[in-house]
Design a protein around this motif. Structure first.
Motif, PDB file in Angstrom:
ATOM      1  N   PHE A 353      43.184  49.731  80.486  1.00  0.00           N
ATOM      2  CA  PHE A 353      42.869  48.549  81.302  1.00  0.00           C
ATOM      3  C   PHE A 353      41.443  48.611  81.829  1.00  0.00           C
ATOM      4  O   PHE A 353      40.766  47.580  81.951  1.00  0.00           O
ATOM      5  CB  PHE A 353      43.875  48.417  82.439  1.00  0.00           C
ATOM      6  CG  PHE A 353      45.153  47.760  82.019  1.00  0.00           C
ATOM      7  CD1 PHE A 353      45.305  46.385  82.119  1.00  0.00           C
ATOM      8  CD2 PHE A 353      46.194  48.498  81.479  1.00  0.00           C
ATOM      9  CE1 PHE A 353      46.481  45.765  81.710  1.00  0.00           C
ATOM     10  CE2 PHE A 353      47.367  47.888  81.065  1.00  0.00           C
ATOM     11  CZ  PHE A 353      47.508  46.512  81.185  1.00  0.00           C
ATOM     12  N   PHE A 374      49.283  42.211  76.729  1.00  0.00           N
ATOM     13  CA  PHE A 374      49.728  43.594  76.920  1.00  0.00           C
ATOM     14  C   PHE A 374      51.133  43.759  76.355  1.00  0.00           C
ATOM     15  O   PHE A 374      52.063  43.058  76.756  1.00  0.00           O
ATOM     16  CB  PHE A 374      49.692  43.926  78.415  1.00  0.00           C
ATOM     17  CG  PHE A 374      50.226  45.285  78.773  1.00  0.00           C
ATOM     18  CD1 PHE A 374      49.916  46.409  78.030  1.00  0.00           C
ATOM     19  CD2 PHE A 374      51.050  45.446  79.888  1.00  0.00           C
ATOM     20  CE1 PHE A 374      50.404  47.666  78.368  1.00  0.00           C
ATOM     21  CE2 PHE A 374      51.544  46.682  80.239  1.00  0.00           C
ATOM     22  CZ  PHE A 374      51.224  47.797  79.471  1.00  0.00           C
ATOM     23  N   ALA A 415      43.332  47.349  87.726  1.00  0.00           N
ATOM     24  CA  ALA A 415      43.336  45.907  87.463  1.00  0.00           C
ATOM     25  C   ALA A 415      42.910  45.115  88.696  1.00  0.00           C
ATOM     26  O   ALA A 415      42.129  44.160  88.608  1.00  0.00           O
ATOM     27  CB  ALA A 415      44.715  45.475  86.995  1.00  0.00           C
TER      28      ALA A 415
END
Length: 1174
Positions: A353, A374, A415
């Motif tokens: 990520f 994802f 994230a």
């Protein structure tokens, strides 16, 4: 550099170099005695002379080139001074109008769709307009998948290459769409009103191809109507407009996509197959306006016995630090690498990520929409075999390290932190594969404005991934019309471009996309129509990608969507020379109209490029004119026609038709057509006449010619025209005729050779199948008269290109199966030159005082001439009684086709040793007094392909892979290696073919020709009569590394011969190589040839030796690194991104509530953990 960093080619070259170092320590392979001298040198020189004399005599007796040359020399010529600027201006207007008409047609359709939809919605219906599809009526509903509902006027139409109905459009419903659903029925109902616009557009523009509307519900209405195509099993192919390039590009707008695959060990098996399917589905639905990359996320670990297992998080594209444009080349590259992935490693996804956000914030992107896809199973553990420590030993034994358990908080933190600096903010679409734990992927999607979908299998992924696709369709407020990149038409018209317009209702809802097509072959015809001499044209887009170029495969020959090659790769060499071309490319990409001169272009000639942009489109075209093309000499029809007899068109069968008998009375009998002669089984021929074939480029409308099946009328028109006494002095646009100006002159000029060919008499005449002459105009005369396939063009054939590239030599082809189906043949061919240019001696001396001189100047030997051809000519002008130089321009190629068996026997028969013991093919005792030696002989050409090999004699005609373009290295690898690396006789050439053809399964030899089109008549009928079930095709498009070799005559040295001793894993022997200087051939003789006796059942070392010196096309995966993105700013920075709706996901209310509840529970759970600890 380590072995792992070396490319396969570099590694093989390294091995070969080391092999030569080691060979000085190795005297020979076991059982073989090394011999440094041979005994056949004088014989080999004599054999080469005898074979060359045989070939030249055969050419002289059979081809009669001197006669054809004299006809061209005696012809009259006119000079045309060409103006490149005017031609570019004319083509710009013609092609500009062509594209503009498509845009007008598409806009009419878009306006009508909006009107029909709004009117329908004003009816305020709450359900279906009718109960079922059958209730819609024939005037509204004709189904492409149901033969009984198709329009009754389906007729084969040349421009569409299939049966179509002009009376009505037809409907195609995507397989996944419920046929009884209200949205399906209602969409079909209101779109029926498009037929009136379809027909109006067709009347206004005869060049229109498909017109259609793809609805957002998954139906397409297409005009003209057609029955849908089937797969090789006989089932109708599925078609969903919403996943076609033209629809996606129109509705979703530009986007940046990163796909993260959980590659950990827990994903192994079916789960990983589904995850890879998700990635491939996303990639396949991207277009060149998008950017993409794929990340395989995982980390290293110890196993249960303490062994270290290395794994890393990898970016799959060869450009690992940026997104790449979603061009076809990059998409193929990524998909191939995804296929090779195997699950393994830990579920540590944090780095994946982290990289994904960095890619989305890089310079290479659109900046319009950002998406992370994802795919995971959501498991925090990967099993007992995955340990996060090395373990240790105790008195009781080994204790494994702890089982890895991953902390998803690390991913959440990355994230959450990264998105603060991301513009636009990426949305995450999670796909949970098979496992029930939704917490990790669901929370990730929920907190990043995406959605979660659980996948239990890999079937119909487009349907299962509707959350992602519906978001793309619904979020962008794109209303801009545009031209798509060229793609392979799903409706059988080859490569095309589409003018697509997204349609929105008056209340802002996405209704669908209208499209109007333009085929690339028609665009090619516009460009090639204005070519002459060595002039060529090309078409590029505003990114410098080549849409059309003569070096690329014809659009009709491609297996998949084309991969676009940078124009610089085609117009400059490996060092980017000539450097001046970069300025031309820059101008063309910026849409400028101009011309520039380059003193030395890639082909060595001085050339001027005339280029212009097509208004309101992203394309620019150019014409490249050599200095010698500025004045074009065109042959004229003879004024005295008294010595010319009639010429016969090649479709002999059609002369027997009723209409032909009426229009051409008595001609069928006069031609004396023979059928199924012993020498020509399955063919119609005429010994009385040669026949004339005219290729597509000879016609004013090449497309109609190629696909028009009214062959009888075509024959009548051609026969009348080629024998007409009316002057042929008007162009297609002036006369509205069927044939290009100047074609008939070539038909007449070549006519007298017919009588010469008929009256030949020489030893091998019965083995000569065909004799022919093909001129640069495409006119092709062949004897005996017979039919050619309609797609034939002599100037595109290998024998024509090979001979015209070295016109001073007699050229011999490798064996091949005759296009007319008569068997295995070799073609022997010679060039004929444009009629001699009259020049005085004073003119010649002003050009050069020492030579070489141009055509028309006095000469004594071939070397005095630029053309390298000096002869006594019948051409009028100064010095007509002396030898003069031929004109530099090749007017055509004339040749004969002889059966391979006869050619082989004559050449082998020439090679008798002076001692009568070591002739070619003869066995004798080896120098070490052991039996088993022989003398092996081959002929090969300047590209290292075998022209004569004893094994070709025993190969069946059906086993083409055993005799067509067989490379010397596959038979004599040791000798080939010596010629390449020791003598530098062969120069290795490499290139990349972005339009290559690969096979799913290896090609197997044919057992029979039954069911396969064999002769031209059957091949021409295949397009129309191939039936409902197409044949299975094992080929697919791929990127290939092309490896070839070119002979270097200077390496032969003063003696003109190379010799050497070889002893390797395949064989040993002493070889001789000598040129046949007046041809393109070389003779290889190996004395004391003895096969190496392998101790194993299969000689792997021999296989390797041959493979590393072989030429051919080799599939490569990483063929896209050269495709660099040269953009300096994003679309967002340029203000070119469409506005978005900023949708809340998922779209359905029930799903929204479900996600809200899930997010609330997740938040409460996290809050309780914060209060009370874990």
């Amino acid at each position: 550099m380590t072995f792992g960093e070396m490319s396969p080619v570099n590694l093989l070259n390294w091995i070969i170099s080391k092999d030569f170092e080691l060979r000085k320590y190795i005297t020979s392979y076991p059982g073989e005695e090394k011999r440094d001298m041979g005994t056949l040198e004088g014989d080999v020189q004599n054999w080469a002379m005898l074979i060359q004399n045989y070939i030249l005599q055969l050419a002289s007796d059979g081809i009669k080139r001197d006669f054809s040359q004299s006809y061209l020399d005696e012809a009259s010529y006119t000079k045309e001074v060409k103006n490149g600027t005017k031609i570019a201006k004319k083509v710009k207007k013609t092609l500009g109008d062509y594209f503009e008409k498509k845009k007008v047609a598409a806009q009419r359709l878009a306006d009508k769709v909006r009107e029909l939809y709004d009117n329908f919605m004003n009816l305020n219906l709450t359900g279906k307009v009718v109960n079922s599809l059958n209730d819609l009526g024939d005037d509204r509903y004709r189904d492409s998948d149901i033969p009984g509902t198709l329009p009754s006027d389906l007729t084969f139409t040349p421009n569409f290459r299939q049966k179509v109905a002009w009376s009505q459009s037809t409907i195609k419903i995507a397989d996944e769409l419920p046929r009884g659903d209200a949205s399906t029925i209602n969409s079909i109902f209101y779109t029926a009103g498009l037929d009136e616009v379809f027909k109006r557009n067709k009347n206004d523009d005869e060049s229109l191809r498909w017109q259609y509307f793809g609805s957002s519900v998954g139906i397409v209405r297409i005009y003209p109507g057609r029955e849908w195509s089937t797969n090789f099993a006989g089932f109708y192919n599925d078609y969903d407009p919403r996943v076609r390039p033209w629809y996606i590009a129109a509705t979703s707008g530009p986007k940046d996509v990163v796909i993260i695959l959980d590659c950990s060990l827990s994903m192994a098996g079916e789960k990983f197959a589904i995850a890879k399917g998700v990635a491939k589905t996303v990639i396949n639905t991207l277009t060149k306006q998008d950017y993409v990359n794929v990340i395989c996320a995982r980390a290293s670990h110890w196993d249960e016995v303490g062994k270290w297992k290395y794994f890393s998080t990898d970016v799959l594209s060869c450009q690992t630090e940026s997104l790449v444009p979603a061009t076809i080349a990059h998409r193929k590259d990524l998909i191939e690498k995804i296929k090779k992935l195997k699950a393994g490693g830990t579920s540590e996804l944090e780095k994946g990520f982290d990289i994904a956000y960095d890619l989305l914030m890089g310079n290479a992107r659109t900046g319009c929409q950002s998406v992370i896809v994802f795919a995971t199973d959501g498991q925090e553990m990967d099993g007992e075999n995955v340990r996060c420590g090395p373990g240790y030993y105790t008195r009781s034994g080994y204790v494994p390290g702890p089982v890895c358990k991953y902390n998803w908080t690390k991913v959440f933190n990355v994230a959450d932190e990264k998105r603060k600096y991301s513009h636009p903010e990426p949305r995450i679409f999670s796909y949970l594969i098979k496992d029930p734990d939704e917490s990790f992927p669901g929370t990730l999607a929920c907190s990043h404005r995406g959605s979660l979908v659980k996948l239990m299998n890999g079937q119909s992924l487009i349907s299962q991934m509707n959350n992602y696709f519906e978001f793309l369709f619904g979020n962008a407020k794109n209303t801009n019309a545009f031209w798509t990149s060229p793609y392979l038409d799903a409706w059988d018209l080859g490569i095309m471009v589409t003018h697509a317009i997204p349609v929105m209702s008056s209340d802002g809802k996405n209704i669908g996309v209208v499209g109007v097509d333009a085929t690339l072959d028609e665009i090619e015809n516009f460009l090639t129509k204005h070519q002459w001499g060595t002039v060529y044209s090309f078409l590029i887009n505003n990114k410098g990608e080549t849409i059309y170029h003569p070096r690329l495969k014809p659009s009709t020959n491609l297996l998949e969507d084309p991969i676009f090659i940078p124009i610089s790769q085609l117009e400059t060499d490996i060092d980017r020379n000539p450097a001046e071309f970069s300025l031309i490319e820059q101008d063309m990409r910026q849409g400028k109209t101009a011309h520039k001169h380059i003193p030395k272009s890639k082909d060595g000639k001085a050339r001027t490029y005339y280029y212009a942009a097509l208004n309101e489109s992203e394309y620019s075209f150019a014409y490249s004119l050599a200095d010698t093309d500025m004045v074009f000499r065109r042959s004229q029809e003879p004024t005295d026609r008294s010595k010319y007899t009639i010429s016969i068109f090649n479709l002999l069968k059609e002369y027997r038709g009723n209409k032909s008998r009426e229009k051409l009375p008595g001609m069928a009998e006069f031609i004396e057509i023979k059928e199924n002669e012993e020498k020509y089984p399955g063919l119609r021929i005429s010994y009385k006449f040669s026949t004339i074939f005219l290729p597509a480029k000879a016609y004013c409308d090449p497309i109609s010619y190629l696909y028009d099946d009214n062959l009888e009328q075509k024959t009548i028109d051609a026969h009348v025209w080629i024998n007409s006494m009316k002057p042929d002095n008007k162009s297609c646009s002036e006369s509205k005729g069927k044939f290009n100006k100047g074609i008939r002159a070539d038909v007449l000029i070549t006519q007298p050779i017919e009588e010469i060919w008929k009256n030949r008499s020489f030893e091998s005449l019965d083995q000569v199948k065909w004799t022919n002459i093909g001129l640069r105009s495409g006119v092709f005369r062949t004897y005996p008269g017979h039919r050619s396939t309609r797609g034939y063009d002599p100037t595109k054939r290998p024998w024509y290109k090979r001979t015209s590239s070295a016109p001073w030599k007699t050229s011999i082809s490798t064996p091949y199966m005759d296009a007319a189906g008569v068997g295995k043949i070799n073609t022997i061919s010679q060039a004929v030159f444009e009629g001699m240019t009259p020049r005085t001696q004073e003119e010649c001396l002003t050009i050069s005082t020492t030579g070489p001189w141009p055509g028309g100047c006095k000469c004594n030997v071939n070397e005095n001439c630029i053309s390298r051809e000096c002869y006594i000519s019948k051409a009028p002008g100064p010095n007509s009684d002396q030898r003069r130089c031929a004109t530099e321009r090749v007017e055509g190629v004339t040749g004969l086709d002889i059966l391979y068996d006869d050619f082989h026997e004559k050449t082998m028969g020439s090679m008798q040793a002076s001692d009568f013991r070591r002739s070619c093919g003869q066995n004798y005792t080896c120098p070490d007094h052991e039996p088993g030696c022989l003398t092996r002989c081959y002929l090969f050409d300047s590209d290292a392909f075998l022209v004569m090999d004893p094994e070709f004699m025993i190969a069946s005609d059906l086993e083409e892979n055993k005799y067509v373009r067989v490379q010397l290295g596959t038979k004599e690898g040791e000798v080939m290696k010596d010629l390449i690396y020791k003598h530098k006789f062969f120069i290795r050439k490499e290139d990349t073919d972005f339009q290559g053809s690969c096979r799913i399964t290896p090609e197997a030899p044919k057992v029979t020709l039954e069911g396969i089109p064999k002769n031209p008549e059957e091949k021409d009928a295949y397009t129309k009569e191939k039936g409902q079930i197409p044949k299975f095709n094992s080929e697919f498009g791929c990127i290939q590394d092309l490896v070839g070799f070119k002979a270097n005559d200077t390496a032969l040295g003063p003696s003109g011969m190379l010799t050497g001793n070889v002893s390797g894993p395949c064989m040993s022997g002493f070889y001789y190589v000598i040129a046949l200087p007046k041809t393109n051939l070389y003779l290889l003789v190996i004395e004391n040839w003895n096969a190496y006796k392998a101790t194993l059942f299969y000689n792997f070392n021999c296989k390797i030796t041959r493979s590393i010196v072989n030429s051919g096309a080799y599939r490569i995966i990483n063929g896209t690194c050269a495709h660099e993105d040269k953009s300096t700013s994003t679309l967002a920075q340029q203000g070119l991104c469409p506005s978005t709706r900023d949708l809340v996901l998922p779209s359905e209310k029930a799903a929204i509530e479900e996600v809200k509840a899930f997010c609330l529970i997740d938040y409460l759970f996290s809050f309780l953990k914060y209060l009370f600890g874990s």
